[in-house]
Design an enzyme around this catalytic site. Structure first.
Site, PDB file in Angstrom:
ATOM      1  N   GLU A  84      35.132  39.931  47.515  1.00  0.00           N
ATOM      2  CA  GLU A  84      36.163  40.949  47.722  1.00  0.00           C
ATOM      3  C   GLU A  84      35.828  42.102  46.801  1.00  0.00           C
ATOM      4  O   GLU A  84      35.675  41.904  45.590  1.00  0.00           O
ATOM      5  CB  GLU A  84      37.560  40.403  47.372  1.00  0.00           C
ATOM      6  CG  GLU A  84      37.994  39.274  48.272  1.00  0.00           C
ATOM      7  CD  GLU A  84      39.372  38.728  47.918  1.00  0.00           C
ATOM      8  OE1 GLU A  84      40.150  39.430  47.237  1.00  0.00           O
ATOM      9  OE2 GLU A  84      39.670  37.587  48.315  1.00  0.00           O
ATOM     10  N   GLU A 122      40.149  31.712  45.564  1.00  0.00           N
ATOM     11  CA  GLU A 122      40.534  31.934  44.163  1.00  0.00           C
ATOM     12  C   GLU A 122      41.282  30.740  43.560  1.00  0.00           C
ATOM     13  O   GLU A 122      42.428  30.875  43.111  1.00  0.00           O
ATOM     14  CB  GLU A 122      41.359  33.212  44.034  1.00  0.00           C
ATOM     15  CG  GLU A 122      40.541  34.456  44.321  1.00  0.00           C
ATOM     16  CD  GLU A 122      41.269  35.761  43.999  1.00  0.00           C
ATOM     17  OE1 GLU A 122      42.499  35.742  43.845  1.00  0.00           O
ATOM     18  OE2 GLU A 122      40.585  36.791  43.891  1.00  0.00           O
TER      19      GLU A 122
END
Ligand code: GAL
Ligand code: ZN
Length: 645
Positions: A298, A142
C-alpha cells in the site's frame, strides 16, 4: 520492477470493472491487489461460496496482461460468523469481547476461527489454482500482536510458559515473583493481564513473556495460512503486509517462513520542521528483515483521513517521488492504495489515486508518470542494495521499552532512526537488521539501546569488534537480562569490557537538552545522561552541564582489532552525524560531504553495474554539486545515474 494498485471490485458497480481495467492497462499498471476484506462477498452464508465476481475481474486483468495479488480476506470475518461463533472474538484486557462492526476483531488462536479460516482458505486457493495471472498471495491484512485475553489465549499462555520454563519454581525465579507475593503455587494462577490496572503496574518479566506469546501467536497464525496456501500454490510467493504500529509482531519471526516482506508505506504529507521523518528508515527496515528486496503493498496515493482529521493533500511530486524512493531502497513492486477513493464505508476520506468524482486528476497523471519511469528501469531487474553499515534492531527491546517507558520522550525506534538519519546524511546505504543476524560483510555496526539481553547478539558484537569491526553502542544497553529483569552489575554490564567504561549512575532527563563538548565543538544530547567512568577507553566528549559536567559522555575503546564507541546520551542530529562521519572515516568507507538537508542518496547494484539515486525528499527545490556535476532537483524529484563498478 512493477507498479500497481489496490483495487476493490466489490465496492464498485460491475459496469466500472472493465473501464477501470482498461484505464489501468493504459496507464501501465502491472499488478493489482484484491480481496483482502471481501470474505462476506465470497462466502455470504456459511458454506455458500461465490467467487464469480472475482473470477470475472481476475480474467479482465489476465486479458490485459495484468497480474494480480490475491489476499486471504481473513482480517474481516463476515458478521454471520461472529453471530454463530462469538467465541472467536478477541477479548480485551477488560475481559469483554470486542464488538464486531469494524475489522480485525478475531483471536488468532481461537480453534473455531482457525477451522473456519482453513475451510475458507482451502476453498479460495483451490478455486484459483488454475488462474494464470497470480503473482503472489497476501495473507490477511496488517496483522498486529495486541493482547487478547480470551480463555483460549489464557490456556495457550500457561502452556507456553510451562514449555519454556518446565517448573513453577523456574517461572517464579524468572519473574522474580517474590515481589508483591506474586509466587505461583499452581499453573492455574498464570493468567493474561486482565484488569483495569495500567500496564505499568504489572511485572515486566511476565508482561514481556505475554507479549512474546502474542507475537508468536500472530506469526504462527500467518504461518498456518502460508502452509495451507502452499499446498495449492507451491511456487507462488507468499507474504503478509505489515506496518509500524504500537503492537507490531516481531517482524523477524513473522516473515521467517514467508517468501518475501511487504510493507504499507504512508509517508507524511505534512512535512515536519524537525524530527526523523524520512520513510527511508522504514524502507531500509523492511529490506533488512529478510535482507532481501521487498514489496510495498500500500503506497500513499491521496489525502489521508478517516482515523484523524484529513491531512494536507499529497503535494506535487510526492506520488512519483515516494514511489521511486521505495524502489531506490530495494522495493521490487510498489502498489498504490488505492485506485479510487471509496464513496462509502469508514474509509471514504482516505483518498486513492482517483477522487470520488471518478475523474482522474493531477495525482493520477503523476502516477502514470511513475509507471512510465519505472518501465524504463527494467535494466535494474536483479539489483540489490548493498551496505557496509548495519543498524541492529531487537523486538524484545522494543516491547520492553514500551512496557516501561524510561524517560519522557525516549522511544526505542527513535534511537535507531537517529543513527539511520546520521549515516543517511552522508549518502551511504544503511541496512537495518535483526540483532541476531550475521554481521559478516559489514564494517560498522550501530547497536543503539541494546536493552534486553540476547546472548547471541552479545557474542556476535564481541566477535565482530575483536575481528576489526567498528561498533557503536549507546545508552540503555546491557540493562536487562533475557527475562526483562535488571542485571546486578555496573552498566553497560555485558558490554563493559568492550566499551572500556562503566556507568556509575544515570540521569533520566526527559525532554531537557544537555550540552556536550567534543573536539572543541558543542553538541546537544537529550533524554538520558550516563555518568561514565572510563576503564581504558578514550574520552571523546564530555558533558558541560549538571553535577557531572566534565565527565565523559562519549568514549572510544580499542577492543581486539576493532573499535567500540559508547554514547552515554541520546544525541541530537549534529552529534549522531559527527559520530557517523568519524566511524565512516575510520572504516574507510567513502561518503558524500555537504549533501543538502533532506537529499537522500542510495544505490542498487548487480555485477559490474551500479545505479545511483539522488532524491530530494523535501518540498523545496535543491541545487547542488554532486560528484562534480551541478544538479537541480524539484520538490520530491529523483534522478538516477549509472556507473560501472
Ligand atoms: C492500512 C490498511 C488499509 C487502509 C489504509 C488506510 O493500514 O491496511 O486497509 O485502511 O491503512 O487507512
Ligand atoms: Zn484469544
Amino acid at each position: 520492477m512493477k507498479v500497481g494498485v489496490d483495487y476493490y471490485p466489490e465496492h464498485w458497480d460491475r459496469s466500472l470493472w472493465e473501464q477501470d481495467a482498461d484505464l489501468m492497462k493504459k496507464s501501465g499498471v502491472k499488478l493489482v491487489r484484491m480481496a483482502e476484506f471481501a470474505w462476506s462477498k465470497m462466502e455470504p452464508r456459511e458454506g455458500v461460496y461465490d467467487f464469480t465476481w472475482l473470477d470475472e475481474v481476475v480474467a479482465l486483468f489476465a486479458e490485459r496482461g495484468i497480474e494480480v495479488i490475491l489476499c486471504t480476506p481473513t482480517s474481516c470475518p463476515p458478521l454471520w460468523l461472529y453471530e454463530k461463533y462469538p467465541e472467536v472474538l478477541l477479548t480485551g484486557r477488560d475481559g469483554r469481547k470486542q464488538e464486531p462492526a469494524i475489522r480485525g476483531h478475531r483471536c488468532y488462536n481461537a480453534p473455531k476461527y482457525r477451522e473456519l479460516v482453513e475451510t475458507f482458505v482451502r476453498k479460495m486457493a483451490e478455486h484459483y489454482q488454475n488462474a494464470v495471472n497470480i503473482a503472489a498471495w497476501q495473507i490477511d491484512n496488517e496483522v498486529e500482536a495486541g493482547f487478547c485475553c480470551c480463555d483460549v489465549c489464557a490456556e495457550g499462555f500457561w502452556e507456553w510458559v510451562r514449555n519454556k520454563y518446565g517448573t513453577l519454581e523456574a517461572v517464579n525465579q524468572a519473574y522474580h515473583n517474590e515481589v508483591w507475593s506474586g509466587s505461583y503455587s499452581a499453573w492455574s494462577q498464570i493468567h493474561p493481564p486482565l484488569g483495569s490496572f495500567p500496564i505499568t503496574q504489572y511485572n515486566p518479566a511476565y508482561l514481556l513473556d505475554y507479549q512474546r506469546f502474542m507475537s508468536e501467536s500472530t506469526a504462527g497464525y500467518v504461518e498456518f495460512q502460508a502452509e495451507l496456501l502452499r499446498e495449492y500454490f507451491p511456487d507462488t510467493p507468499i507474504t503478509t503486509n505489515t506496518w509500524f504500529c504500537e503492537s507490531m509482531p516481531d517482524f523477524y519471526k513473522l516473515f521467517d517462513k514467508l517468501d518475501f516482506c511487504s510493507y504499507d508505506n504512508y509517508p507524511t504529507t505534512r512535512l515536519p520542521e524537525e524530527g526523523y521523518y524520512s520513510h527511508a528508515f522504514h524502507l531500509d527496515f523492511i529490506r533488512g528483515v529478510k535482507q532481501r528486496n521487498f514489496w510495498i503493498m500500500e503506497q500513499l496515493s491521496g489525502t489521508p483521513g478517516c482515523w484523524m482529521p484529513m491531512a494536507p493533500t499529497v503535494r506535487p511530486g510526492m506520488i512519483k517521488g515516494y514511489g521511486l524512493q521505495a524502489f531506490a531502497h530495494g522495493a521490487d513492486a510498489v502498489i498504490h492504495f488505492r485506485f479510487r477513493s471509496a464513496t462509502g464505508g469508514a474509509e471514504m476520506f482516505w483518498h486513492g489515486l482517483i477522487d470520488h468524482s471518478n475523474v482522474p486528476g493531477r495525482r493520477y497523471a503523476e502516477f502514470e508518470e511513475l509507471c512510465r519511469t519505472v518501465d524504463t528501469w527494467k535494466d535494474m531487474e536483479g539489483t540489490v542494495v548493498r551496505s557496509r553499515v548495519a543498524l541492529l534492531c531487537g523486538f524484545e527491546s522494543e516491547y520492553a521499552f514500551r512496557l516501561q517507558l524510561q524517560t519522557a520522550g525516549f522511544y526505542y525506534m527513535e534511537q535507531l532512526q537517529a543513527y539511520h538519519d546520521a549515516f543517511s546524511h552522508y549518502g551511504v546505504n544503511v541496512d537495518i537488521i535483526s540483532q541476531e543476524a550475521d554481521l559478516e560483510g559489514y564494517d560498522i555496526v550501530v547497536a543503539p539501546a541494546m536493552y534486553v539481553r540476547s546472548q547471541k547478539a552479545v557474542r556476535q558484537l564481541h566477535d565482530f569488534a575483536s575481528r576489526g569491526g567498528i561498533v557503536l553502542l549507546t545508552t540503555r544497553s546491557g540493562v536487562k537480562d533475557e527475562h526483562n529483569n535488571c542485571i546486578m552489575r555496573p552498566l553497560p554490564t555485558d558490554y563493559a569490557d568492550m566499551t572500556g567504561c562503566v556507568v556509575e549512575e544515570y540521569d533520566a532527563t526527559g525532554t531537557d537538552k544537555i550540552m556536550i563538548t567534543m573536539d572543541g565543538e558543542d553538541y546537544m544530547g537529550t533524554h538520558w545522561c550516563d555518568v561514565i567512568r572510563t576503564e581504558g577507553a578514550e574520552i571523546l566528549a564530555v558533558y558541560k552541564e549538571n553535577f557531572y559536567a566534565g565527565r565523559p559522555a562519549v568514549t572510544q575503546n580499542a577492543y581486539g582489532k576493532g573499535i567500540v564507541y559508547y554514547v552515554g546520551t541520546v544525541g541530537l542530529p549534529a552529534l549522531c552525524r559527527r559520530l557517523a562521519e568519524r566511524t565512516l572515516q575510520q572504516a574507510g568507507i567513502s561518503y558524500i560531504m555537504d549533501l543538502p538537508e533532506r537529499v537522500e542518496v542510495t544505490t542498487r547494484d548487480k555485477e559490474g553495474r551500479q545505479f545511483i539515486f539522488v532524491f530530494n525528499n523535501d518540498g523545496t527545490a535543491k541545487n547542488f554539486l554532486f560528484e562534480g556535476e551541478q544538479i537541480e532537483l524539484d520538490p520530491f524529484e529523483m534522478k538516477r545515474f549509472e556507473k560501472a563498478l
